[in-house]
Every structure is written in structure tokens, then in C-alpha cells.
Write a protein that holds these residues in place. Structure first.
Motif, mmCIF file in Angstrom:
data_model
loop_
_atom_site.group_PDB
_atom_site.id
_atom_site.type_symbol
_atom_site.label_atom_id
_atom_site.label_comp_id
_atom_site.label_asym_id
_atom_site.label_seq_id
_atom_site.Cartn_x
_atom_site.Cartn_y
_atom_site.Cartn_z
ATOM 1 N N SER A 1 0.836 -1.206 0.000
ATOM 2 C CA SER A 1 0.000 0.000 0.000
ATOM 3 C C SER A 1 0.870 1.254 0.000
ATOM 4 O O SER A 1 0.630 2.203 -0.759
ATOM 5 C CB SER A 1 -0.895 0.024 1.248
ATOM 6 N N LEU A 2 1.880 1.248 0.858
ATOM 7 C CA LEU A 2 2.741 2.430 0.953
ATOM 8 C C LEU A 2 3.546 2.617 -0.332
ATOM 9 O O LEU A 2 3.770 3.755 -0.775
ATOM 10 C CB LEU A 2 3.668 2.309 2.162
ATOM 11 N N ALA A 3 3.963 1.527 -0.928
ATOM 12 C CA ALA A 3 4.701 1.634 -2.190
ATOM 13 C C ALA A 3 3.832 2.272 -3.262
ATOM 14 O O ALA A 3 4.303 3.070 -4.076
ATOM 15 C CB ALA A 3 5.190 0.260 -2.638
ATOM 16 N N ALA A 4 2.535 1.938 -3.272
ATOM 17 C CA ALA A 4 1.633 2.518 -4.266
ATOM 18 C C ALA A 4 1.551 4.039 -4.076
ATOM 19 O O ALA A 4 1.570 4.796 -5.053
ATOM 20 C CB ALA A 4 0.241 1.886 -4.158
ATOM 21 N N VAL A 5 1.484 4.473 -2.838
ATOM 22 C CA VAL A 5 1.449 5.919 -2.595
ATOM 23 C C VAL A 5 2.781 6.547 -3.010
ATOM 24 O O VAL A 5 2.819 7.625 -3.603
ATOM 25 C CB VAL A 5 1.122 6.233 -1.119
ATOM 26 N N ALA A 6 3.879 5.845 -2.731
ATOM 27 C CA ALA A 6 5.190 6.351 -3.151
ATOM 28 C C ALA A 6 5.252 6.521 -4.666
ATOM 29 O O ALA A 6 5.897 7.434 -5.174
ATOM 30 C CB ALA A 6 6.302 5.414 -2.667
ATOM 31 N N TYR A 7 4.592 5.648 -5.385
ATOM 32 C CA TYR A 7 4.582 5.736 -6.853
ATOM 33 C C TYR A 7 3.587 6.781 -7.363
ATOM 34 O O TYR A 7 3.457 6.968 -8.563
ATOM 35 C CB TYR A 7 4.265 4.382 -7.475
ATOM 36 N N GLY A 8 2.836 7.407 -6.458
ATOM 37 C CA GLY A 8 1.962 8.495 -6.893
ATOM 38 C C GLY A 8 0.506 8.121 -7.096
ATOM 39 O O GLY A 8 -0.240 8.893 -7.718
ATOM 40 N N ALA A 9 0.064 6.989 -6.568
ATOM 41 C CA ALA A 9 -1.343 6.600 -6.720
ATOM 42 C C ALA A 9 -2.249 7.635 -6.059
ATOM 43 O O ALA A 9 -1.913 8.205 -5.011
ATOM 44 C CB ALA A 9 -1.582 5.229 -6.099
ATOM 45 N N ASP A 10 -3.423 7.847 -6.664
ATOM 46 C CA ASP A 10 -4.423 8.739 -6.074
ATOM 47 C C ASP A 10 -5.175 8.080 -4.936
ATOM 48 O O ASP A 10 -5.758 8.770 -4.100
ATOM 49 C CB ASP A 10 -5.451 9.135 -7.143
ATOM 50 N N GLY A 11 -5.214 6.760 -4.969
ATOM 51 C CA GLY A 11 -5.983 6.087 -3.944
ATOM 52 C C GLY A 11 -5.624 4.627 -3.837
ATOM 53 O O GLY A 11 -4.797 4.107 -4.596
ATOM 54 N N LEU A 12 -6.242 3.982 -2.861
ATOM 55 C CA LEU A 12 -6.008 2.571 -2.587
ATOM 56 C C LEU A 12 -7.344 1.868 -2.436
ATOM 57 O O LEU A 12 -8.297 2.449 -1.909
ATOM 58 C CB LEU A 12 -5.220 2.421 -1.269
ATOM 59 N N CYS A 13 -7.404 0.630 -2.882
ATOM 60 C CA CYS A 13 -8.588 -0.204 -2.687
ATOM 61 C C CYS A 13 -8.121 -1.434 -1.930
ATOM 62 O O CYS A 13 -7.418 -2.279 -2.500
ATOM 63 C CB CYS A 13 -9.193 -0.569 -4.043
ATOM 64 N N ILE A 14 -8.467 -1.498 -0.655
ATOM 65 C CA ILE A 14 -7.868 -2.489 0.244
ATOM 66 C C ILE A 14 -8.946 -3.384 0.853
ATOM 67 O O ILE A 14 -9.986 -2.901 1.283
ATOM 68 C CB ILE A 14 -7.094 -1.767 1.382
ATOM 69 N N GLU A 15 -8.662 -4.672 0.918
ATOM 70 C CA GLU A 15 -9.606 -5.574 1.572
ATOM 71 C C GLU A 15 -9.342 -5.577 3.072
ATOM 72 O O GLU A 15 -8.211 -5.770 3.516
ATOM 73 C CB GLU A 15 -9.488 -6.984 0.974
ATOM 74 N N SER A 16 -10.409 -5.341 3.810
ATOM 75 C CA SER A 16 -10.287 -5.265 5.261
ATOM 76 C C SER A 16 -11.518 -5.925 5.884
ATOM 77 O O SER A 16 -12.624 -5.860 5.330
ATOM 78 C CB SER A 16 -10.186 -3.795 5.698
ATOM 79 N N HIS A 17 -11.331 -6.549 7.025
ATOM 80 C CA HIS A 17 -12.398 -7.349 7.631
ATOM 81 C C HIS A 17 -12.166 -7.342 9.142
ATOM 82 O O HIS A 17 -11.032 -7.464 9.586
ATOM 83 C CB HIS A 17 -12.304 -8.777 7.060
ATOM 84 N N VAL A 18 -13.252 -7.217 9.891
ATOM 85 C CA VAL A 18 -13.072 -7.173 11.357
ATOM 86 C C VAL A 18 -12.589 -8.502 11.921
ATOM 87 O O VAL A 18 -11.976 -8.537 12.996
ATOM 88 C CB VAL A 18 -14.386 -6.773 12.095
ATOM 89 N N ASP A 19 -12.840 -9.580 11.209
ATOM 90 C CA ASP A 19 -12.458 -10.894 11.730
ATOM 91 C C ASP A 19 -12.141 -11.805 10.542
ATOM 92 O O ASP A 19 -12.936 -12.678 10.172
ATOM 93 C CB ASP A 19 -13.633 -11.459 12.557
ATOM 94 N N PRO A 20 -10.973 -11.617 9.947
ATOM 95 C CA PRO A 20 -10.685 -12.294 8.683
ATOM 96 C C PRO A 20 -10.930 -13.803 8.724
ATOM 97 O O PRO A 20 -11.461 -14.366 7.766
ATOM 98 C CB PRO A 20 -9.211 -11.966 8.431
ATOM 99 N N GLN A 21 -10.561 -14.457 9.818
ATOM 100 C CA GLN A 21 -10.689 -15.920 9.837
ATOM 101 C C GLN A 21 -12.153 -16.361 9.782
ATOM 102 O O GLN A 21 -12.447 -17.507 9.478
ATOM 103 C CB GLN A 21 -9.994 -16.522 11.062
ATOM 104 N N HIS A 22 -13.094 -15.457 10.050
ATOM 105 C CA HIS A 22 -14.500 -15.814 9.877
ATOM 106 C C HIS A 22 -15.088 -15.211 8.618
ATOM 107 O O HIS A 22 -16.308 -15.199 8.452
ATOM 108 C CB HIS A 22 -15.312 -15.463 11.133
#
Lengths: 344, 344, 344, 344
Positions: free
Chosen positions: A292-313
Motif C-alpha cells: 500500500s505504501l509503495a503505491a502511494v510512493a509511486y503516486g497513486a491517487d488512492g487505494l482499494c484495500i480488503e479489510s475485515h473485522v475478523d478475517p478468519q471468519h
């Protein structure tokens, strides 16, 4: 630019080539070099048929195309002056973040409501939630229309717009009717021109809707990626975000070969926003923050990230790829710091 | 792990397989699954000959190797406890920087002395200067022994150690005799085991010398990259830096496909420092700063950057790839900020 | 051909570009298209330094090179008129075959003598026998000088010339002194220009010696492959066979991605013979016959095949890759039939 | 097969892993090696969710899958006993040929009728004619429904079945209603699971209809290719031909990297017929004959070749890629000779 196999064309060959390009309103200008003569096509060389006819001549070695195949998406088109505002954020003015679950579990809506609240708290501007899923294995879970209701309920609870992938016209219509405002086109459908055109047509007069267009997983040229977006823009809605998400062949150890580095190249060619998906690039939660940080370093306008309160479920890719909202909050904070750094 | 083509081996096949592995001190343990039985090789499976003999059996579908092919380079080997100190910097404790010219112009030593002074001022710890050059085109400038004197004079003037690429045993000996302390192995020689062994042997008892090993440009597995370093470590000197520098197939628009993202994967497998070369990854000066910062975001220990006081008067790749010392200073400053950010 | 980032160069930019190319004896010819002006470089554009300087200009988008980087290897050079005769076969007049073991086992010379006799009987023109081996794993068997004596003894017994890989100058000298007439450069050393130059120099005045140059495993452009051969031809000996042997990324299931299809492309660019190695392309004995026939279908002049009288008692890659002499005889017979078919 | 990051799992980790797999009806069997313990999953490991949950554990290095993801397409399934008969040819018993134009020109039906008659005369069993075209450039000709009538008229005139590409459900319905019997799925839609499912559903009870499924242009694993076919077979119609057509990254000089060599690998995994498309692999008429013969040498059941009576007056890819019917006749004759040769 026509490169002959021999050092130059014969008069007969030159006449044939000239006749072909003149059918398309172009002319030939020979350029005599020290060792070899090449032949410039003067005019609009973008007609594939003209190029194919020239490439079919057995005395032609190859054609080098000079012009890009897209018009509206070109960085120099009038559309470059527009601004894209989603979830209250003007892209390009601050780090834009889409976050949420790969897949909504229709049996467990609560989990998704918790995720939605948590990613909002972490700083996301749009909630991501997969309703329908493209799966390599036909016997895997393919999604459920019920999840669409859950997605929209999460939108109401958080007050944030939502993003979901659509794979055919039926899903497109359902998503638009329900009020989804960020339509995602997945990597497997990135070259499905029927779908792209259907989306373009459906949202041509709906400026409140945007498209997140994933890059195809194959190593196709960037012009092919941008051209796919032209299918949408051609119908009048320029709210397009280009989304690199890793390519094959993979970097062994990752799900794909991360391609956030495409960002500066895309920005030279087009005015479209670049929103990188690090989750699919690397394919494993532990690697997502660095990517994610590398993408910002390369100048990305934004990030689309998968996030979950309880990944194992979670279901779908969530147990493997999703980071927790705590990690997401840290990534966003650090991402903003790098965003600022790049502008000093 | 032996995977048979059929759902299980016949008793005769199992006997043959068992006989082969027992020649190498191993045993077979069948694992009966619901649909298929597979056969684990218990013991040290690293002997290529054993694997090749098993793969040659026509009833074997494939062999999945479980163990890594390297020993000393393994993150869990005793060598992991050592520290690598170059130019006064302990790698891993602060951002390490090698910078300087792709190629020293033997007709213009002053330019190199100016570059050396300027990159030192910008924050570099080691001066890079190409003496001999591997060139695709046999008629291009291939380097000059005189440049070695210029390189060493720059070392004396700045008080910094120097890095240069060696391509054969003769150059290796010249470089060591002159006092070069960072030997660079280029991407084209990354799998030249004769050279790697010669280097290992020559520096086995010279702990003041280090090696910067570039990754091969092909998409080979990371284990192959780390194994190449094992050829050096085997002779006793563990001062090894692994250097991703982009791979083919290229990301169209760059010289290569940037692979700074290999950094976290390498660090899971080996204790060696990772020093990324953004200059060859992207191949054009304008793209180098972003690629440098992305490498730090991915956790690189250091950067190896081409820099030149007057790129347009450089030779080799310098006019195309080298950033100025002013840009270098800014990259180092921002790189340090990201370095700190990652550690909060 | 210079493509500017904007639609055309400013007068100042044009002046700068003109000044640069004039240092290299070239001129600029603008070509005004309907939408964009591009700038042809008239003259010998092959100097890398000129190209690098132009690519370093920030208003230049890219340079398209028109001329190939090699001279002697060019299909239109005078060398195209020569013929290459090895083992009594004129390449191009009948299907040429190199066959034998990947690796000679110094503990078992009899096995190699049997293989040599059997591949001769099957129709091979040159005996292949690996003396020194490049191995990913530094702890694997790396070859033995004793095997060189065994190789030459097989040559005497069969009356056929022999082929072996050399990886450094010491091995090169040993092989030449012993009487090896086909020197093989392996894929890992295909871009090791120091070695290529050493070979070129050593055999410049020895027309009885030939070189089999394997293609690098990376997906590099074919011009890079042919240019590597130019390092050898530059010293006067044009006895060069180019050897595709599969590339990475692999076709999953094979050792590499077979590239026999490069044959027609190579033949358009160069006069050199193309001798395909199917054994390393596919990496498994069962797949070798089909790959061999496909190479002949694509127009290869010859094949380099690993064959062993008793693969399971071979070493190196032999247990996995070598076909038996019986299979080899069938492959040669069918290959000749396809050879004839292509010429009807 | 679970490979832990450390040399073995702790008792707590083992308990967690065991709990996860037991939710999916599987068990864990540890395999203690000399240096490392790995953990086999005993049971049906094909549930992606189980794999994703295991991959999400931070102490897991990776999961090696042992079972293939497809069931019906497996070479060992009951479907392997069926035969596919199209245009009077039983696939596998003689060389099967689809030939015709890339694109039907709706303004010039006569040209297509001539092509159809000529390819029949040359030996083709199915007439290929592109009605709708996926084009990178949104402004290129995308096809015309009128061409469907022309296609069917050619079918009536020749008495041969026809093949055309469909890209969405509307086109699918039109094609089926008109009487098209070979539906083609193009490379860009090879992973468009919505379309594959729609086709499967539409032809589940229409055994007279077949599908030619092109391989995606990306380098995806062959299992992914075969799995896409499973989406069709799952609805009851097993008339599936798998069609390699070249992949990216390209072999420079061709449109793609030819992958006819995938044929033997596919045949080891699945019972489906393999019909290779050399026209798109190489992308230029002059290279098509050699690529066609190589496909037969690799064991392909059939070929899908673009042919046109007057390529320079064709549209779409025809001027570049189509061979004449005379050349086609020669290719078929030589292809049959190689077919026979392989069976001696």
C-alpha cells in the motif's frame, strides 16, 4: 511508420502502399536513412483495418504505431479538466481509500456491518463489499443477491457510498437500482467489451456513478488497459478510476507481480485517477501494508484495500487477504504521510 | 513429495521409488487422501540427482520440493547473527545508499571526481563507478582499465569505499588489487557460477570486501537468486547484498518490470541485506525517485542509484538513467523519512 | 525515430536534439502528421550513447529504433553466403542432429561409450557429453575434468565430433586442447560477454571449431540473442548455431516455455543455423519426441537432444530428460519425414 | 499440504489448523522429515474457503494443492468415454479443421460465400465466420447482425456447420436461434464466468451444439483454462474443444507466444479435444503454415485457421492473418501426413 523487410520499397511496392493508405485518407512520406528507408504514414493512422492491410503485405517487416488508440482518455483531451469527487473526496487532493470485505457473507450480515463501521472509523471513504464473485472453481460460492441488501444497509448505516463488482448486465442493473455508486469491473472482465459498453450506456447520464476498472491480469500493454476505459467514457461519463492489481507471471511468493509501478506511466498517458489494489497484488494480508505504501510512493491517487473485522471468519479471499481495521488505520495514516512527503 | 499420475502407486512402483530414495538415505511415507495417495520423501531431499531420477519415472506426475536449495543463506542459519558494516553504516540500522555513475568516462576524470564529491554530499555511503561494461552491442564502449585508477582516486578524495562491476576473473583480480571493496555482479552474470565461485574464493578471507549481487533479468524463482549467493558464502565471506533491479517481461514504458516488491519475500527466506537498484528497474531518470521511495516502503535496507553531475555529458546509461546529485539528496531525505515511518 | 511527449518539439528542443545527433554524424528530419509531428534520425543510429542521450531528455516520450544492433550476423551480410559443415553434414541440406548425455559420469565411462555408439547408430552426427555442469545448487555435482578424456575417447571410438559446454576460459582452453569441435554456451552464460569474446578470440582462426549458442532463459528480444553471437563472429569464425531451448515464464507442466517457434523469426534476421534443444524446453523425456518434431515443422536446421542408453543410471538431468537411443532413432526418422514434407 | 514458516507447528498452531480443516470434513496428518515437518490435509481439499483460511494464518508459509480444481473435465471422469463428432468428423480419428474468415464483411457477402466454398474444397469441416468482433479500439468495426444471415447462408450453400464467436447473452441467443453449431468463446472472455455459465445453460440439452473455448492470453495455469470449461460441462453438454491461441508475453516478432506445446499437457489432464488456433498465435499469414504443422506434431486434434479468398480485401484481422485457400489446402495435406506419421 512502415518498416520494409528490404532496405527500401520498390516503386511498385511503394505504389501499392500509397494506394492502401489513401483509401483511409493518409499519405506516405519516405524517410531516406543512411542504410535504410522507412515510410511514415501521414494522417490519422488509427484505423485498425489500414494497419492490418499493411501488415499483411509480405514485403513489410512491421508497422510501428505512433498514435495512441484512445481519444477521450488521452491526458490532453478536454476531459482532463474535470474533477472526480467520491464520498466527499476530490481525487488528487488527498489520499482516497476504498476498503471493506472481498465477499459479503449473506449468512452473517452483522460481520459486514461491523466491518463497514470499522473501516469508516479507520478513514475509508467508500465501503467495498463483494456481492457476486468470479471464481475459478465453478463449485465455489459465487455470491448471492441477498448480499446486495446487506451492502446497501451498510451504506445507510455509515453514510458512505459503496463499491461492488458486477459481471454481467443483470448484476449491473440490480446494482444500479439498489444505489451502488462505485461499479467495479474485475480483472477477468477487463477486456469484456460487451460488459464495458453496457456499463457505459447505463451510466452515461448518471454522473453520480463511478467505475473502478481493474487491470487485466495478463501483461497486456497499458494502452489496452486505457482503451478499455474508453468504452465507458465514450457514452459520456468520465468518472473512471484505473486500478492496477498485479499481473501474471507472478513474482513467486505473491499472488501476482505487483504493478503499482504502472502509476506514473498511466498518469503520463491519461487524466484518469489511479487507485491501486494492493490486496490482490500480493494476495496475503501480511504483505498488504508495504504494498500500500509503495503505491502511494509511486503516486497513486488512492487505494482499494480488503479489510475485515475478523478475517478468519470471512469468506472468499477475506481469510487470506484482508487486513484488520486496526492495520488499515495505520496504513492510511502512513499513506497520508508519504502523500504529503511526495508533495514537498 | 511425489505425486503419481494415477490415484496411487502400484506395489511395484512403490518398491521402485523406495529403492531410489533409499540410495540417498531417504524413506517414503504414503499419505492416503480421500481421492488420491501421495508419497512424502522423508530425509534430506536436496540431492538433485534423486529428484531427477524420480521425475524420470513415467508414472510420476511431479515432485513438489519442500526444502530450500540453500543452507548458509537461510534466514535460520548461524550467519543470520552477523552484521554487515559498509562505509560506516550498519545495514538494517539506517538507510544505506550506493550512488554514482553507471560508467566512468576515461577521457573525463574530472566529471567523475565531481560526481563522487556531490553524491557524498547528498548522503551516499559508497561511490559507484562503472569501469568495465557489459553491452548488448559488441561495438559499443566496453570500458577501460584506466577508469579503475579514476575510481580509486575518487575513493581517496572522498574517503568513501567504492563499488564496481566485475565480469571475469581478470577484472576481479584488478579490482581487488586496486582496493575496490564492493564488487558488483551484474544481472547478465547472476547465474554465471564460475564467476561467483571465483569471487567467493578470492574474498573468502577478506572480510573488508562485500558483494552486491544483482538479480537476473529473467523471472527465475527467488530461490535461484538466493542460491547464487550461496556460491559466494560457501567460501566464508557472508558480506552479501541482494539487489533486485527489475525483470523481464517489462512493464511497457519502463526498461524492466520493477521488482522492489521482492524485498519482503527475500527477507523471509534469507538474512542477507536487500539493496534495490531503481535506476535499472525503470531505466529513465524521471521515474527513479518514485521507484526509490517505493523500495524503501517495501522494506529495502538500501538503494543503489545512478547519479551524475551532468547526465547529458555522461556515457553508457548515464544520460538516460542518472539523476542529479540534487535530486539524489531529496530522494535520500524522503527515503529516510519513509524508513522512520515504517519503524513507528 | 524520436517521439516527443507533446504533439511537437519547440524550436529550442528541436535545436537541442539536432545538436546531439549531429555529434554522431546524423541529422533530424521532422515528419508532420495530422495530429503529431515525429522526428526521424537520418544516419547510423546504432550508437547507444546517442540513443541514451536522447532518451534522457525530459520532453522525449520514447525512441523507436529502426536499425538492428548487429552487423555481421545480419541475414544480408556477406557471411550469409558461407556454409556450415559439421560431422559431414551441410546444415540446411539435411536434418542435423546432436545427441548424447547431459552429463558424463566420470565413475562410469562405459555407459557413455555405449551411449555414444547408440546415438551414432540412431543417426546423430555429433556426440554431446557434458563435462562441466552449471548447477543452481552449489552442493550438486559440478563436473570433473576426467570426463573430458572420456568424451574424447568416445569421439575416437565413434569417429564423430563432440559437443560440450564450457563456462569459463580455463574450460575453454582445456576443451580446445583436447579436440572438442562444438563448443556449447549455456543459457545462463548466453549474455556473459566476457566468455563470448574469449571464445571468439580463441577460435577466430580455427575454422574446424563451431559454437552452439543457447538462448538465454529470459524473454529477451531476439536481437539480443543474435547480438550475443556477434561477439563471436567479430573475431572471424562464423560457425555459429543459435539454439532456442525454452524460456521463462514456463508453460506450467514443462521446465520452460518451448520456443522452437522462434525459428522462422531468427531466419528472417540472420543467416545463422538454428538448432533447437527440445530436451531443456520441455524438461521431461516423455515430451521430447513431440517437441522435436514441432521444431522441424517450424523449420529448424537441426536438433540437440539428450539421449542415454540407461537414463535411470545417468546423472545430472539424464534420468529426467534423456530419451533412449531407440526413441531417438524414431524421432530422427520422423523428423526427416517432416523435413522432406516441408520441402515439397 | 501445509508448509509452516518454522520447521514445525507448535501444538497450539496444530490444534488451530486441525480445527479449521475439520470444519470442512478433513484431517491433518503430520509428516516428520529430517529437517522439517509438513502437514498433509487428508480429505477433499478443493474448498477454496478452507485453503484461504489456512493461507491467512501468519505461521503458514504456503499451501501446496494436490487435487485439481475440476471434476467433470478430468481425464479420469466418465465423460472421457464420449466421442465428439462435428461436421461428420469424429475428433481424434482424423485431423479436424475449422477454417474461414476472421470477420464477415456485411457489405460484401459474395466474398464470404467464395471463401466458404473454397475452404470446404481445401478440406475444412466447419466454416468459421466472425459476426461480432471484440476490438481493443472502441472506434473500430465491432460487427453487424446482418453478417449472421450471411454466415448461415454460407452454411446452407456448403452443407457445413459454422463457427462464430459470441460475447454476450444476446449474441448467444441470436447465434443459437440462427442455427450456429460451434460457439466460440474468445480469449478476452475466457474467464468471463457469467458468459460461460450462460452458454452452458443454453446448450445443456442441445447435444448438436459445441463450444470452442480459446485460452486466455495471459499466462494462467492450465488448470484455470480447463476449469473454465467445467462451467459449461456442469450443465450437461460435454462438446468442448480447448483452443490454445498464443499467450503474452509475446515472442517478439509474433502477435503472441505460440502455445501449441500445451497440447500434450492438456491431454494428460482432460479428455477434451484440443484444437489449436495458429492464426492468432503468430498473427501473420506467412507464419501460419509452420505453426499449423507444429500443432499437429504436438498432437492437436484439430486446427482453427483463418483463411480468405482475397485477404487484402478482407476486414478485421483478415488482411494480416488469413492464408489463402490454396495455402490452406497444402497445410491440411501436410498436416494429415504428420498426423499419420505420429501414429506409426
Amino acid at each position: 511508420m512502415i518498416l520494409p523487410k528490404a532496405n527500401r520499397l520498390t516503386p511498385e511496392q511503394l505504389a501499392e502502399v500509397t494506394a492502401i493508405v489513401s483509401e483511409f485518407g493518409c499519405q506516405i512520406q519516405p524517410i531516406a536513412g543512411a542504410m535504410r528507408t522507412i515510410y511514415a504514414i501521414v494522417g490519422d493512422e488509427r484505423d485498425d483495418l489500414m494497419i492490418n492491410r499493411l501488415e499483411g503485405l509480405d514485403y513489410v517487416d512491421r508497422i510501428d504505431r505512433i498514435q495512441s488508440p484512445f481519444k477521450l482518455m488521452d491526458r490532453r483531451s478536454d476531459l482532463a479538466r474535470g474533477k472526480l469527487i467520491i464520498g466527499g473526496v476530490t481525487l488528487g487532493e488527498e489520499l482516497f481509500v476504498i476498503a471493506g470485505q472481498c465477499t459479503i457473507d449473506p449468512k452473517n450480515p452483522t460481520l459486514f456491518y461491523e466491518t463497514a463501521a470499522a473501516v469508516k472509523e479507520a478513514g475509508a471513504h467508500v465501503i467495498r463489499g463483494g456481492v457476486w464473485k468470479p471464481r475459478t472453481n465453478p463449485y465455489s460460492f459465487q455470491g448471492d443477491n441477498k448480499s446486495l441488501d446487506i451492502l446497501m444497509e451498510a451504506s445507510r448505516r455509515t453514510g458512505l457510498p459503496v463499491d461492488t463488482e458486477v459481471m454481467d448486465e443483470e448484476q449491473l442493473q440490480l446494482a444500479l437500482d439498489a444505489g451502488v455508486t462505485v461499479l467495479q469491473v474485475g480483472a477477468r472482465n477487463a477486456l469484456n467489451y460487451s460488459l464495458l459498453r453496457a456499463i457505459g450506456r447505463a451510466i452515461g447520464d448518471r454522473p453520480e456513478v463511478s467505475v473502478l476498472l481493474k487491470r487485466s491480469v495478463h501483461m497486456g500493454p497499458l494502452n489496452e488497459f486505457i482503451s478499455a476505459a474508453e468504452y465507458i467514457a465514450a457514452f459520456g461519463n468520465p468518472n473512471i478510476m484505473l486500478c492496477p492489481r498485479g499481473t501474471t507471471p507472478t513474482l513467486d511468493g505473491y499472488r501476482n507481480h505487483p504493478d503499482e509501478s504502472a502509476t506514473p506511466l498511466l498518469k503520463e498517458k491519461t487524466w484518469a485517477a489511479v487507485v491501486v489494489d494492493p490486496s490482490h497484488s500480493v494476495g496475503k494480508a501480511a504483505y498488504v501494508p508495504a504494498a500500500s505504501l509503495a503505491a502511494v510512493a509511486y503516486g497513486a491517487d488512492g487505494l482499494c484495500i480488503e479489510s475485515h473485522v475478523d478475517p478468519q471468519h470471512g469468506i472468499g479471499d477475506d481469510p487470506k487477504q484482508s487486513i484488520t481495521p486496526e492495520t488499515l488505520a495505520k496504513v492510511i495514516k502512513q499513506g497520508r504521510a508519504i502523500w504529503d512527503l511526495r508533495r514537498t
